[in-house]
Motif scaffolding. Structure first.
Motif, PDB file in Angstrom:
ATOM      1  N   GLN A   1     -19.378   7.444   1.710  1.00 52.44           N
ATOM      2  CA  GLN A   1     -17.959   7.533   1.356  1.00 52.44           C
ATOM      3  C   GLN A   1     -17.199   6.327   1.884  1.00 52.44           C
ATOM      4  O   GLN A   1     -17.580   5.722   2.889  1.00 52.44           O
ATOM      5  N   VAL A   2     -16.149   5.982   1.170  1.00 51.11           N
ATOM      6  CA  VAL A   2     -15.293   4.865   1.537  1.00 51.11           C
ATOM      7  C   VAL A   2     -13.858   5.371   1.605  1.00 51.11           C
ATOM      8  O   VAL A   2     -13.394   6.087   0.717  1.00 51.11           O
ATOM      9  N   GLN A   3     -13.173   5.001   2.661  1.00 52.84           N
ATOM     10  CA  GLN A   3     -11.752   5.322   2.796  1.00 52.84           C
ATOM     11  C   GLN A   3     -10.940   4.066   2.490  1.00 52.84           C
ATOM     12  O   GLN A   3     -11.302   2.967   2.928  1.00 52.84           O
ATOM     13  N   VAL A   4      -9.862   4.262   1.750  1.00 53.82           N
ATOM     14  CA  VAL A   4      -8.994   3.157   1.362  1.00 53.82           C
ATOM     15  C   VAL A   4      -7.588   3.463   1.855  1.00 53.82           C
ATOM     16  O   VAL A   4      -7.047   4.540   1.571  1.00 53.82           O
ATOM     17  N   ALA A   5      -7.002   2.524   2.572  1.00 53.22           N
ATOM     18  CA  ALA A   5      -5.677   2.753   3.147  1.00 53.22           C
ATOM     19  C   ALA A   5      -4.772   1.562   2.859  1.00 53.22           C
ATOM     20  O   ALA A   5      -5.112   0.429   3.199  1.00 53.22           O
ATOM     21  N   GLU A   6      -3.637   1.845   2.240  1.00 57.90           N
ATOM     22  CA  GLU A   6      -2.641   0.808   1.970  1.00 57.90           C
ATOM     23  C   GLU A   6      -1.569   0.815   3.063  1.00 57.90           C
ATOM     24  O   GLU A   6      -1.289   1.863   3.665  1.00 57.90           O
ATOM     25  N   SER A   7      -0.962  -0.334   3.269  1.00 65.75           N
ATOM     26  CA  SER A   7       0.141  -0.441   4.220  1.00 65.75           C
ATOM     27  C   SER A   7       1.024  -1.604   3.825  1.00 65.75           C
ATOM     28  O   SER A   7       0.631  -2.445   3.004  1.00 65.75           O
ATOM     29  N   GLY A   8       2.215  -1.631   4.412  1.00 59.95           N
ATOM     30  CA  GLY A   8       3.094  -2.774   4.224  1.00 59.95           C
ATOM     31  C   GLY A   8       4.257  -2.569   3.278  1.00 59.95           C
ATOM     32  O   GLY A   8       5.085  -3.474   3.108  1.00 59.95           O
ATOM     33  N   GLY A   9       4.338  -1.413   2.658  1.00 61.51           N
ATOM     34  CA  GLY A   9       5.456  -1.174   1.747  1.00 61.51           C
ATOM     35  C   GLY A   9       6.760  -1.021   2.494  1.00 61.51           C
ATOM     36  O   GLY A   9       6.806  -0.961   3.723  1.00 61.51           O
ATOM     37  N   GLY A  10       7.856  -0.970   1.726  1.00 62.15           N
ATOM     38  CA  GLY A  10       9.163  -0.797   2.338  1.00 62.15           C
ATOM     39  C   GLY A  10      10.265  -1.113   1.371  1.00 62.15           C
ATOM     40  O   GLY A  10      10.042  -1.235   0.160  1.00 62.15           O
ATOM     41  N   LEU A  11      11.468  -1.230   1.935  1.00 65.83           N
ATOM     42  CA  LEU A  11      12.644  -1.570   1.141  1.00 65.83           C
ATOM     43  C   LEU A  11      13.011  -3.016   1.426  1.00 65.83           C
ATOM     44  O   LEU A  11      13.108  -3.426   2.592  1.00 65.83           O
ATOM     45  N   VAL A  12      13.213  -3.779   0.367  1.00 63.89           N
ATOM     46  CA  VAL A  12      13.550  -5.189   0.525  1.00 63.89           C
ATOM     47  C   VAL A  12      14.557  -5.571  -0.541  1.00 63.89           C
ATOM     48  O   VAL A  12      14.500  -5.058  -1.666  1.00 63.89           O
ATOM     49  N   GLN A  13      15.475  -6.439  -0.209  1.00 64.85           N
ATOM     50  CA  GLN A  13      16.475  -6.875  -1.173  1.00 64.85           C
ATOM     51  C   GLN A  13      15.856  -7.789  -2.227  1.00 64.85           C
ATOM     52  O   GLN A  13      14.830  -8.432  -1.986  1.00 64.85           O
TER      53      GLN A  13
END
Length: 121
Positions: A1-13
């Motif tokens: 099995q492989v786990q995939v994790a995203e990060s870095g999103g947010g609110l930006v102008q």
């Protein structure tokens, strides 16, 4: 099995930048391709950018010249540098990872849960 994790999103102008990361972890796999998609509620999931294990890249026309995808093969992490962001870039960004497990030649696909990017108009 492989786990995939995203990060870095947010609110930006509008006009700003964000850097998304997608990390694949697990045992006994060879990374083939990592692809960023984005999805707005009620609409289809669209490909944004992809990168292969040998650094072949592909971009959607809507992001060419603004987004850059890169891959750290050792860390099995793909980054999506997003510059000159526009309100229409607002979406959940999801990472798809295509891998091969030792002992077979089948491509296995794993998805992360996504990270929200919001660019107010």
């Amino acid at each position: 099995q492989v786990q995939v994790a995203e990060s870095g999103g947010g609110l930006v102008q509008a006009g700003g930048s964000l850097r998304l990361s997608c990390a694949a972890s697990g045992t006994s796999f060879r990374l083939r391709t990592m692809t960023w998609y984005r999805q707005v509620p009620g609409k289809q999931r669209d490909m944004v950018a992809s990168i292969s294990f040998d650094n072949i890249t592909n971009y959607a026309d809507s992001v060419k010249g603004r987004f850059t995808i890169s891959l750290d093969n050792v860390k099995k992490t793909a980054h999506l540098q997003m510059n000159s962001l526009k309100p229409e870039d607002t979406a959940v960004y999801l990472c798809r990872t295509d891998v091969v497990h030792p002992g077979n030649n089948y491509m296995n696909v794993y998805w992360g849960r996504g990270t929200q990017v919001t660019v107010p108009s």
